[in-house]
Design an enzyme around this catalytic site. Structure first.
Site, PDB file in Angstrom:
ATOM      1  N   ASP A 176      31.797 -32.688 -87.266  1.00  0.00           N
ATOM      2  CA  ASP A 176      30.211 -32.745 -86.960  1.00  0.00           C
ATOM      3  C   ASP A 176      29.586 -33.085 -87.165  1.00  0.00           C
ATOM      4  O   ASP A 176      29.285 -31.770 -87.052  1.00  0.00           O
ATOM      5  CB  ASP A 176      30.434 -32.784 -85.551  1.00  0.00           C
ATOM      6  CG  ASP A 176      29.796 -33.135 -83.971  1.00  0.00           C
ATOM      7  OD1 ASP A 176      28.253 -33.419 -84.556  1.00  0.00           O
ATOM      8  OD2 ASP A 176      29.603 -33.314 -82.549  1.00  0.00           O
ATOM      9  N   CYS A 247      22.093 -49.945 -86.694  1.00  0.00           N
ATOM     10  CA  CYS A 247      22.898 -50.874 -86.370  1.00  0.00           C
ATOM     11  C   CYS A 247      22.497 -51.713 -85.102  1.00  0.00           C
ATOM     12  O   CYS A 247      22.831 -52.818 -84.312  1.00  0.00           O
ATOM     13  CB  CYS A 247      23.581 -51.258 -86.865  1.00  0.00           C
ATOM     14  SG  CYS A 247      25.553 -50.673 -86.310  1.00  0.00           S
TER      15      CYS A 247
END
Length: 479
Positions: A176, A247
């Site tokens: 992570d 994005c």
């Protein structure tokens, strides 16, 4: 051009009307989202120059249009697209180009803008590898990249793409990203955080991308993005450059995340404007100097890019409590290092002082020197490239090392015909007309290394990794 039937939630459309500058047409936004995305590629300059690639592919009749923010990037149109998938061309199989969406080339362009030459870089969310390979090419395989990927299933894909493209200066981790600020404080000259996001910009590629969209999920994602960005900022050295990208198109996951960091660390954060990144960049420029790329501006995927500099050090976060474990490798030096270096050179494998030899039992590896100071601070999934396995009769050279290190002009290289190269990719042995004089044969096609193989009589024994073997139509009709 054919239209996609894109699913747009009403709340999304309302949000986009609010987010879009008045200089842009909302109708053009909708129309652009419904057009299929233009295909694009990035030439891999670790293996070939742009000029040589254009000359090599000129006989194919590909229409290549330059992408303004990436000298190696081109939109591509092909008459033979239906007959031969782009991923089955000889040039793709040998790593000469990467199939990459044009706007996703922007973050790395921003990372290296203004003549930035970082030596140690982290790509915090790296899979499938388009940006990591782009970073490696910009670094010329020098320095070191830590490529992290949280998804275990995607780490394997990331490694396969690094191998195909001949990347040698990278270490892979599987964490992570929120751990790095504490685990590796102020260790990187540059960091790319291409953050997980709601993906609003990808509807041209996936018309159903917004099926599970909601304003509430945007806020949840933005909370994670803030934590990742804060971690990345702590891992960045003072004076270093950080690029944050997504994005997606909403402000909560883009401008608001960057402004939050600025508000939290006011005296340490400097926004670096991107108005000069490429000609016409100001069409996507925000007041803060970020690029908020709506799909109709450059006829590409929706994207967001921000660049910032860390101008002062931060107090360290609490040290992580996990145990790294014993590092199973030892460095190779002196006579042992000289012996394997000479043996590798004899078969055409060469490297410089940027890579150091390490050993684990019978395995010999090459690690990027610039990553060695991180050993013991974090657990690596994979570090550098595996060079060889030693055995009684010498060394068994590894495919990834051959692709990354081989000198294709080596005296004993065997240049295959197109038909022989296709047989190689199918995992079949080669029976060349001229028998090589040596037992270890560097196999090449288009003067690119495909592998190191053993000569057994008149046969070249195929060493192409089984997991990479291809069936179906390949490239002989195209060369």
């Amino acid at each position: 051009m054919a239209q996609h039937s894109v699913y747009f939630p009403d709340a999304f459309l309302a949000q986009m009307r609010e987010a879009m500058p008045s200089t842009l047409s909302f109708d053009e936004f909708i129309a652009a989202c419904q057009r299929p995305l233009r295909r694009s590629i990035r030439i891999n300059t670790l293996k070939i120059s742009v000029a040589d690639f254009l000359a090599l592919t000129a006989p194919y009749g590909w229409l290549l249009t330059p992408i303004p923010w990436c000298d190696e990037g081109f939109w591509i149109e092909r008459d033979d697209e239906d007959a031969l998938p782009l991923g089955s061309t000889a040039e793709h199989l040998s790593g000469l180009f990467y199939i990459q969406e044009a706007s996703s080339m922007l973050p790395v362009a921003a990372l290296f803008a203004d003549d930035n030459h970082p030596q140690r870089v982290m790509d915090m969310a790296a899979a499938p590898g388009s940006k990591t390979t782009q970073i490696a090419a910009r670094m010329g395989n020098h320095g070191a990249i830590l490529a992290n990927e949280f998804s275990a299933s995607r780490v394997k894909i990331l490694h396969a793409n690094l191998c195909r493209c001949g990347v040698a200066n990278t270490a892979l981790t599987h964490f992570d990203g929120r751990v790095f600020g504490a685990a590796l404080p102020e260790m990187f000259d540059a960091i790319l955080l291409d953050a997980p996001c709601s993906g609003e910009g990808v509807v041209r590629k996936d018309p159903d991308a917004l099926k599970n969209w909601s304003p509430e999920s945007n806020l949840d994602i933005a909370a994670t993005q803030r934590e990742l960005l804060e971690s990345a900022f702590h891992a960045l050295r003072p004076g270093g450059t950080l690029v944050y990208s997504t994005c997606t198109l909403n402000r909560q996951e883009n401008e608001a995340v960057c402004l939050w960091l600025k508000e939290t660390y006011t005296d340490a954060v400097e926004f670096l404007p991107l108005n000069d990144l490429f000609p016409d960049a100001d069409r996507a420029l925000t007041p803060e100097g970020f690029l908020h790329v709506f799909p109709q501006i450059y006829d590409c995927e929706g994207f967001f890019v921000a660049r910032l500099r860390k101008i002062s050090s931060l107090p360290a976060l609490p040290a992580p409590t996990y145990k790294v474990g014993n590092f199973p490798f030892i460095p190779l030096k002196g006579h042992e290092a000289l012996h394997i270096t000479q043996a590798a050179s004899a078969v055409g494998l060469l490297w410089d002082e940027n890579l150091h030899l390490w050993q684990r039992e019978k395995e010999v590896w090459l690690f990027p020197a610039a990553i060695e100071s991180l050993i013991g601070k974090v657990r690596f999934s994979r570090l550098g490239i595996k060079l060889a396995e030693s055995h009684n009769k010498g060394y068994r050279w590894q495919h990834e090392a051959t692709v990354a290190l081989a000198c294709p002009n080596h005296a004993h290289a065997l240049e295959l015909s197109p038909q022989e190269a296709e047989e190689w990719y199918r995992g079949r042995d080669i029976y060349p007309q001229t028998i090589p004089a040596v037992d270890d044969v560097l196999v090449t096609f288009q003067h690119q290394p495909l592998g190191l193989a053993k000569r057994i009589g008149s046969r070249i024994k195929n060493s192409y990794p089984r997991e990479l073997v291809r069936d179906g139509k390949l490239f002989t009709s195209n060369v």
